[in-house]
Design a protein around this motif. Structure first.
Motif, PDB file in Angstrom:
ATOM      1  N   ILE A 161       0.836  -1.204   0.000  1.00 31.85           N
ATOM      2  CA  ILE A 161       0.000   0.000   0.000  1.00 31.85           C
ATOM      3  C   ILE A 161       0.868   1.251   0.000  1.00 31.85           C
ATOM      4  N   GLY A 162       1.912   1.233   0.817  1.00 29.70           N
ATOM      5  CA  GLY A 162       2.742   2.422   0.972  1.00 29.70           C
ATOM      6  C   GLY A 162       3.590   2.770  -0.231  1.00 29.70           C
ATOM      7  N   ALA A 219      -0.362   7.114  -4.721  1.00 28.55           N
ATOM      8  CA  ALA A 219      -1.425   7.591  -3.834  1.00 28.55           C
ATOM      9  C   ALA A 219      -2.579   8.190  -4.635  1.00 28.55           C
ATOM     10  N   GLN A 246      -4.698   2.663  -5.474  1.00 29.47           N
ATOM     11  CA  GLN A 246      -4.926   2.052  -4.159  1.00 29.47           C
ATOM     12  C   GLN A 246      -6.051   1.023  -4.197  1.00 29.47           C
ATOM     13  N   TYR A 284       4.707   6.930   3.600  1.00 26.53           N
ATOM     14  CA  TYR A 284       3.504   6.166   3.273  1.00 26.53           C
ATOM     15  C   TYR A 284       2.210   6.960   3.448  1.00 26.53           C
ATOM     16  N   ARG A 288      -4.165   5.951   0.766  1.00 25.70           N
ATOM     17  CA  ARG A 288      -3.517   4.740   1.281  1.00 25.70           C
ATOM     18  C   ARG A 288      -4.201   4.255   2.558  1.00 25.70           C
ATOM     19  N   ARG A 303      -5.863   0.582   3.331  1.00 27.90           N
ATOM     20  CA  ARG A 303      -5.606  -0.207   4.546  1.00 27.90           C
ATOM     21  C   ARG A 303      -6.921  -0.607   5.216  1.00 27.90           C
TER      22      ARG A 303
END
Length: 245
Positions: free
Chosen positions: A112-113, A117, A122, A161, A168, A172
């Motif tokens: 994800i990081g 972005a 994502q 991140y 992001r 998550r």
């Protein structure tokens, strides 16, 4: 050795195998630097898998369980980075290990990081992570291994991140929602809940943060270990339909 110096790495020894009684078994921890223990104390064995092993060793019912820490700093689930990705090393680091009965999967933050972005990037990353978890579960189940999913811990405030639009963080949350509610894992370990700041759930608890908003200190790793139910590592037969889903 004359003129020798110490180093904080194991270059020549990666594992130790021994003869054990038939009841002995192993639990593999598959992850990245959060499982490898960045932020822990050098040579003090206070990473969360170490703390979990201490707990298991204190009780006769779980004292014959070994912890196999197969973490790699900077590792990603989907793509190579610092070393091969989780899907590529699953056979070598999990399925080929001796005596494995349980697998804990705690990885995805680096995927994800390091993804762009943007909403599209994502969403794709979250979707692919979920598909990867599905694949890991199926492959481990085929070997008679129960698989537990660890929710992804926060990274709010991390310079690399965290993004100001929260794309992001949204990914998550999507991944964690699936881990908690899909019922695809044989059990869920809510590491996110253990590590997050109740006043700001997108960030680590201040008492656990090394200062980078991503990695935990020894107190944080103890909190992760303490939230792992020891009941997950019971010696019990697999259901007749195990691995058929």
């Amino acid at each position: 050795m004359r003129g020798s110096t110490t180093t904080g790495h194991w270059y020549f020894l990666s594992a130790v195998e021994t003869w054990a009684k038939p009841s002995a078994a192993a639990a593999v921890m598959l992850g990245d630097s959060l499982t490898g223990g960045r932020g822990s104390t050098t040579n003090k064995n206070d990473r969360w898998p170490d703390r979990l092993l201490d707990r298991l060793q204190c009780h006769p019912a779980t004292s014959d369980i070994a912890i196999v820490n197969q973490a790699a700093g900077g590792n990603r689930v989907l793509n190579d980075g610092l070393g091969p990705n989780v899907l590529a090393r699953l056979d070598r680091d999990v399925l080929a290990q001796s005596g494995v009965k349980w697998l804990v999967v705690f990885g995805g933050v680096n995927d994800i990081g390091t993804a762009e972005a943007t909403p599209a990037a994502q969403k794709e990353t979250a979707d692919r992570l979920i598909a990867a978890y599905e694949q890991i579960i199926v492959r481990a189940h085929a070997q008679g291994i129960r698989v537990y999913g660890g929710t992804l811990t926060p990274f709010g405030g991390n310079d690399m991140y965290d993004d100001e639009n929260g794309h992001r963080e949204g990914a998550r949350q999507t991944v964690n929602r699936w881990i908690r509610t899909s019922r695809r894992f044989d059990g869920v370990i809510d590491l996110d809940r253990a590590a997050r700041d109740p006043a700001d759930p997108r960030r680590l608890h201040p008492a656990y943060d090394t200062g980078d908003g991503l990695h935990l200190n020894p107190a944080g790793y103890k909190a992760l270990a303490d939230v792992v139910p020891a009941s997950l590592f019971q010696h019990k037969p697999l259901p007749p339909t195990f691995g058929f889903n």
